[in-house]
Design an enzyme around this catalytic site. Structure first.
Site, PDB file in Angstrom:
ATOM      1  N   TYR A 138       0.848  -1.138  -0.207  1.00 54.12           N
ATOM      2  CA  TYR A 138      -0.132  -0.037  -0.098  1.00 54.12           C
ATOM      3  C   TYR A 138       0.668   1.314  -0.075  1.00 54.12           C
ATOM      4  CZ  TYR A 138      -3.521   3.254   1.631  1.00 54.12           C
ATOM      5  OH  TYR A 138      -4.236   4.716   1.703  1.00 54.12           O
TER       6      TYR A 138
ATOM      7  N   ASP B 171       9.229   2.380   0.143  1.00 49.98           N
ATOM      8  CA  ASP B 171       8.163   2.995   1.098  1.00 49.98           C
ATOM      9  C   ASP B 171       8.260   2.639   2.313  1.00 49.98           C
ATOM     10  OD1 ASP B 171       5.962   3.919   2.312  1.00 49.98           O
ATOM     11  OD2 ASP B 171       4.396   3.161   0.882  1.00 49.98           O
TER      12      ASP B 171
ATOM     13  N   LYS C  80       4.476   8.976   9.146  1.00 55.05           N
ATOM     14  CA  LYS C  80       4.383   8.260  10.784  1.00 55.05           C
ATOM     15  C   LYS C  80       5.178   8.906  12.015  1.00 55.05           C
ATOM     16  CE  LYS C  80       1.689   4.140   8.844  1.00 55.05           C
ATOM     17  NZ  LYS C  80       0.540   4.610   9.399  1.00 55.05           N
TER      18      LYS C  80
END
Length: 433
Positions: free
Chosen positions: A150, A245, A273
């Site tokens: 994702y 990623d 994050k």
């Protein structure tokens, strides 16, 4: 058991019922609605350290950690105090901020691939920008992503992976034109031969390969031995870029991310994050010659009103300072290994097929014999059993991600006693499944 007794969710149910009239599905992000596990979602009131309290007063040991950022624990006092000081100066400048330099230097010092960095406001935004940069630098339009990885909800990444039709780049969401995803090629994770085949079928057309180097959005899936190294070799052979990623894994698997832990350096990296300490943030960075293409240094345009805002920078700086303390990652690995090994042992003892594992403070398990190498393997997990397990653990005061296809996270605030309580709860629940 650490919840109020008996377990009640009256206020959560009332708030969620009202939310459904105000927001699509009653939430601001789909997984929060508990559609994957059934039942009504829990509405949180506050979080602190390794714990979360809902509006009904139930307390949970939290293994979601706001989906990864809370690596130091929720509401760490040093982060909160730093934010209080920063807020006195204003919440956003819309102008250069000295704190950007501080966090940028910390990121560059930590992450092997990053020589220059650009801050944005989310992981999705970082991946959108890095895709544009891949194409701008190479002059090629096609990219390869992996099934089950994702990279945010931008149109070009919303491609259903794992079937022949998907490899043609058909969209996986209404509203995404076929033309938008036509240049997005897919391959199974951990399958180097599939990647080689895509390069052979599209000579000189592929800008690069992007992946979660450890997958956290199909559950928890680690790279096979040689997979990351193989991708590095293939991309170099074809003058294509390799992009990690690390929005989820950056500063969690190791201070320098998966690339430090596994010794494979990509050309570009996306982050998020943890580098915002719990505030909205994203970043992308890489080799200086590539990053110099980004405006205003170069012609590739990307901008953001709140990018580099002083609050996110402050929280990120303080969080990274805390992570640089001695034995941080050794402790995360220790408690997470004990948790992961314990869950698998209990599953075996209570007669349930299960597999899984952990790296540092990230873990996951599936209700299937395994092993799980890719998304197709992950889909063999017994989803109904996971749903029952999730609900049972919730009632025992353990908050796990409300989906089989999400990784779990520990923090420096989790204690050995928390692990004891979690494993005791798991034994109770698995014995009754």
């Amino acid at each position: 058991m650490v919840t109020s007794s008996p377990f009640k969710t009256i206020k959560s149910d009332e708030i969620f019922a009202a939310a459904q009239k105000l927001m699509p599905g009653g939430v601001s992000s789909p997984v929060r609605a508990f559609k994957s596990v059934g039942g009504q979602p829990i509405v949180f009131d506050r979080v602190k350290d390794a714990y979360a309290w809902d509006v009904d007063g139930n307390r949970y040991i939290d293994y979601v950690g706001t989906w990864g950022p809370a690596i130091c624990g929720h509401a760490h006092p040093e982060v909160i105090e730093a934010l209080k000081v920063a807020m006195e100066k204003g919440t956003s400048f819309g102008a250069p901020c000295a704190l950007e330099n501080v966090l940028a230097e910390m990121v560059i010092d930590a992450v092997p691939s990053i020589e220059m960095v650009r801050f944005v406001n989310s992981g999705t935004e970082a991946c959108m920008a890095v895709l544009r940069l891949m194409r701008a630098y190479t002059g090629r339009d096609k990219i390869i992503k992996f099934e089950g990885c994702y990279h945010g909800h931008a149109d070009m990444f919303l491609v259903k992976a794992g079937s022949g039709v998907a490899t043609l780049g058909l969209p996986d969401s209404p509203g995404v034109p076929k033309s938008t995803t036509a240049n997005t090629l897919t391959a199974p994770y951990n399958d180097l031969e599939a990647v080689k085949a895509l390069f052979a079928e599209n000579p000189g057309e592929i800008a690069g390969v992007i992946l979660e180097p450890i997958v956290g959005n199909s559950g928890f899936i680690v790279p096979d031995a040689g997979f990351l190294e193989g991708l590095r070799e293939i991309t170099l052979e074809h003058d294509a870029l390799l992009v990690f990623d690390e929005v989820m894994t950056g500063f969690r698997i190791a201070y320098g991310g998966v690339q430090e832990k596994f010794g494979v350096t990509p050309d570009l990296t996306t982050l998020g994050k943890i580098i915002g300490g719990g505030l909205p943030v994203g970043a992308y960075g890489g080799k200086r010659e590539i990053m110099q293409l980004v405006a205003p240094a170069g012609p590739m345009y990307q901008a953001g009103t709140l990018s580099g805002n002083p609050l996110a920078m402050t929280a990120g700086i303080k969080t990274l300072e805390l992570l640089r303390q001695p034995a941080t990652y050794e402790y995360l690995d220790q408690i997470t290994k004990r948790l992961s090994d314990g869950l698998l042992a209990i599953a075996q003892e209570t007669g349930h097929a299960a597999c899984g594992g952990q790296v540092s403070g990230m873990f996951g398990f599936f209700f299937t014999e395994g092993p799980v190498h890719n998304y197709e393997d992950a889909k063999k997990s017994d989803l109904q059993k996971f749903s029952r397990f999730h609900r049972g653990m919730l009632e025992q005061g353990i908050y796990l991600a409300p989906s089989q296809f999400e990784a779990g996270f520990t923090s420096l605030a989790h204690t050995e006693e928390d692990i004891d309580a979690t494993l005791a709860a798991a034994r109770t629940v698995m014995s009754a499944l």
